[in-house]
Design a protein around this motif. Sequence first.
Motif, PDB file in Angstrom:
ATOM      1  N   LEU A  30      33.478  24.980  52.400  1.00  0.00           N
ATOM      2  CA  LEU A  30      34.674  25.369  53.138  1.00  0.00           C
ATOM      3  C   LEU A  30      34.318  26.263  54.326  1.00  0.00           C
ATOM      4  CD1 LEU A  30      37.415  26.260  50.487  1.00  0.00           C
ATOM      5  CD2 LEU A  30      37.692  24.800  52.497  1.00  0.00           C
ATOM      6  N   THR A  31      33.456  27.253  54.073  1.00  0.00           N
ATOM      7  CA  THR A  31      33.080  28.186  55.140  1.00  0.00           C
ATOM      8  C   THR A  31      32.413  27.429  56.294  1.00  0.00           C
ATOM      9  OG1 THR A  31      32.739  29.894  53.477  1.00  0.00           O
ATOM     10  CG2 THR A  31      31.796  30.306  55.649  1.00  0.00           C
ATOM     11  N   TYR A  32      31.482  26.528  55.968  1.00  0.00           N
ATOM     12  CA  TYR A  32      30.792  25.783  57.023  1.00  0.00           C
ATOM     13  C   TYR A  32      31.735  24.809  57.737  1.00  0.00           C
ATOM     14  CZ  TYR A  32      26.243  27.857  56.456  1.00  0.00           C
ATOM     15  OH  TYR A  32      25.215  28.765  56.466  1.00  0.00           O
ATOM     16  N   THR A  33      32.784  24.345  57.038  1.00  0.00           N
ATOM     17  CA  THR A  33      33.776  23.511  57.714  1.00  0.00           C
ATOM     18  C   THR A  33      34.553  24.360  58.730  1.00  0.00           C
ATOM     19  OG1 THR A  33      33.949  22.117  55.759  1.00  0.00           O
ATOM     20  CG2 THR A  33      35.727  21.951  57.367  1.00  0.00           C
ATOM     21  N   GLY A  34      34.820  25.602  58.371  1.00  0.00           N
ATOM     22  CA  GLY A  34      35.451  26.527  59.318  1.00  0.00           C
ATOM     23  C   GLY A  34      34.579  26.734  60.554  1.00  0.00           C
ATOM     24  N   TYR A  35      33.291  27.012  60.312  1.00  0.00           N
ATOM     25  CA  TYR A  35      32.351  27.161  61.438  1.00  0.00           C
ATOM     26  C   TYR A  35      32.361  25.881  62.300  1.00  0.00           C
ATOM     27  CZ  TYR A  35      29.911  30.894  58.709  1.00  0.00           C
ATOM     28  OH  TYR A  35      29.571  32.010  58.001  1.00  0.00           O
ATOM     29  N   PHE A  91      27.598  34.409  64.142  1.00  0.00           N
ATOM     30  CA  PHE A  91      28.323  34.654  62.895  1.00  0.00           C
ATOM     31  C   PHE A  91      27.492  35.341  61.812  1.00  0.00           C
ATOM     32  CE2 PHE A  91      31.359  31.608  64.587  1.00  0.00           C
ATOM     33  CZ  PHE A  91      32.556  32.109  64.119  1.00  0.00           C
ATOM     34  N   PHE A 143      32.948  26.914  48.111  1.00  0.00           N
ATOM     35  CA  PHE A 143      33.270  27.901  49.143  1.00  0.00           C
ATOM     36  C   PHE A 143      32.272  27.873  50.299  1.00  0.00           C
ATOM     37  CE2 PHE A 143      36.401  29.396  46.250  1.00  0.00           C
ATOM     38  CZ  PHE A 143      37.358  29.992  47.046  1.00  0.00           C
ATOM     39  N   THR A 144      31.019  27.519  50.026  1.00  0.00           N
ATOM     40  CA  THR A 144      30.074  27.378  51.132  1.00  0.00           C
ATOM     41  C   THR A 144      30.479  26.202  52.015  1.00  0.00           C
ATOM     42  OG1 THR A 144      28.341  28.194  49.667  1.00  0.00           O
ATOM     43  CG2 THR A 144      27.627  27.210  51.737  1.00  0.00           C
ATOM     44  N   ILE A 163      38.170  15.993  66.761  1.00  0.00           N
ATOM     45  CA  ILE A 163      37.550  17.292  66.439  1.00  0.00           C
ATOM     46  C   ILE A 163      37.563  17.503  64.926  1.00  0.00           C
ATOM     47  CG2 ILE A 163      37.797  19.806  66.636  1.00  0.00           C
ATOM     48  CD1 ILE A 163      38.930  19.397  69.439  1.00  0.00           C
ATOM     49  N   LEU A 164      38.718  17.234  64.303  1.00  0.00           N
ATOM     50  CA  LEU A 164      38.877  17.463  62.863  1.00  0.00           C
ATOM     51  C   LEU A 164      37.914  16.572  62.066  1.00  0.00           C
ATOM     52  CD1 LEU A 164      40.659  19.073  60.873  1.00  0.00           C
ATOM     53  CD2 LEU A 164      42.138  17.074  60.730  1.00  0.00           C
ATOM     54  N   LEU A 167      34.655  23.566  62.727  1.00  0.00           N
ATOM     55  CA  LEU A 167      35.856  23.382  63.547  1.00  0.00           C
ATOM     56  C   LEU A 167      35.723  24.156  64.852  1.00  0.00           C
ATOM     57  CD1 LEU A 167      38.652  23.497  60.850  1.00  0.00           C
ATOM     58  CD2 LEU A 167      38.466  21.768  62.646  1.00  0.00           C
ATOM     59  N   VAL A 168      35.255  25.409  64.764  1.00  0.00           N
ATOM     60  CA  VAL A 168      35.084  26.224  65.966  1.00  0.00           C
ATOM     61  C   VAL A 168      34.025  25.578  66.871  1.00  0.00           C
ATOM     62  CG1 VAL A 168      34.406  28.491  66.834  1.00  0.00           C
ATOM     63  CG2 VAL A 168      35.738  28.324  64.722  1.00  0.00           C
ATOM     64  N   ALA A 211      35.102  22.177  68.501  1.00  0.00           N
ATOM     65  CA  ALA A 211      36.111  22.438  69.529  1.00  0.00           C
ATOM     66  C   ALA A 211      35.451  22.952  70.806  1.00  0.00           C
ATOM     67  CB  ALA A 211      37.128  23.453  69.014  1.00  0.00           C
TER      68      ALA A 211
END
Lengths: 56, 250
Positions: free
Chosen positions: B94-99, B133, B91-92, B23-24, B101-102, B105
């Motif tokens: 990073l934000t899209y990496t957060g999206y 989102f 930061f974009t 997943i990661l 991961l969700v 998963a």
Amino acid sequence: MTTKTIKSTASAGSIIPVLFAVVLGLGIITVTGHVQASTLHDAAHDVRHATGFPCH
Amino acid sequence: MMRRMTCATPPASPATKQMFGRILTSALFAGAAAGLIAALLQLFFVQPVLLHAELYESGELVHFGGEAVSARPDLPGLFDEPMRNLLSILFTMLTYTGYALVMVALMSQAERQGHEITARHGIIWGLAGFVTFHFAPGLTLAPEVPGVAAADVGARQVWWVATVASAGVAMWLIAFGGNLVAYVIAALLLMAPHVIGAPEPDSFTGPVPTEIGALFAARAFGIGMAAWVLLGAFCAYFWQSETAHAEATA
């Protein structure tokens, strides 16, 4: 019988990494999108506006 | 028999580890790629509108009450503020990496429930992610150009989180609910935050021309949708190739 046991154990165990990934992802989104510490806010300012987060 | 049973349980742990690794890895690749494209699209299409608005926010330009102001002022170019723009790219991503991961998963969970995940399905996943989102909270808390009047940021964040959560559940119910009750609940979840209403300012004090505000909102949504569609396709693609790799080496 044995196969069944293995299968159910595996699927019960593997919900944890799914949940962990979701929590990690939401954590990153919270930091980049919502935390109001001024350094973070300034660095992420344009992104927050362009990506639809409440900024200030 | 007892021996075999006890032996059968421990492998769940390495499998679990491997699952998180897959997943990661998929999410990092998909988030970085889609995030980089999103950042470049934003810098090219959204940032000039934001910089234009900031001229009115700072009072450098004033519309109404004076001479007519040119709609095409000189704006800083892409390379005039390198640190600001590099931070935006970072930061974009990073934000899209957060999206991502969700999303990966949830894709792994859907796949385990027997649903197929391909890059083409990923496009629909991306659209659902965009609605969850970006579009659902933005329907009432429209993407804000700098300088607009707005209610307290903490109150808006609470509303934002609640709206994203209910839209996310609604998207899942529409995709996998499979019956009328699920669809009705999904529709109610999508509408409820907007019926209840978001925190709004007491008065309007924004100095930015409405043309700029409207263009900003339209551009933010358009670029957001494009980036999310790519994110969905990339997440599914990398998840598939990670799964294929894991099966080949198992």
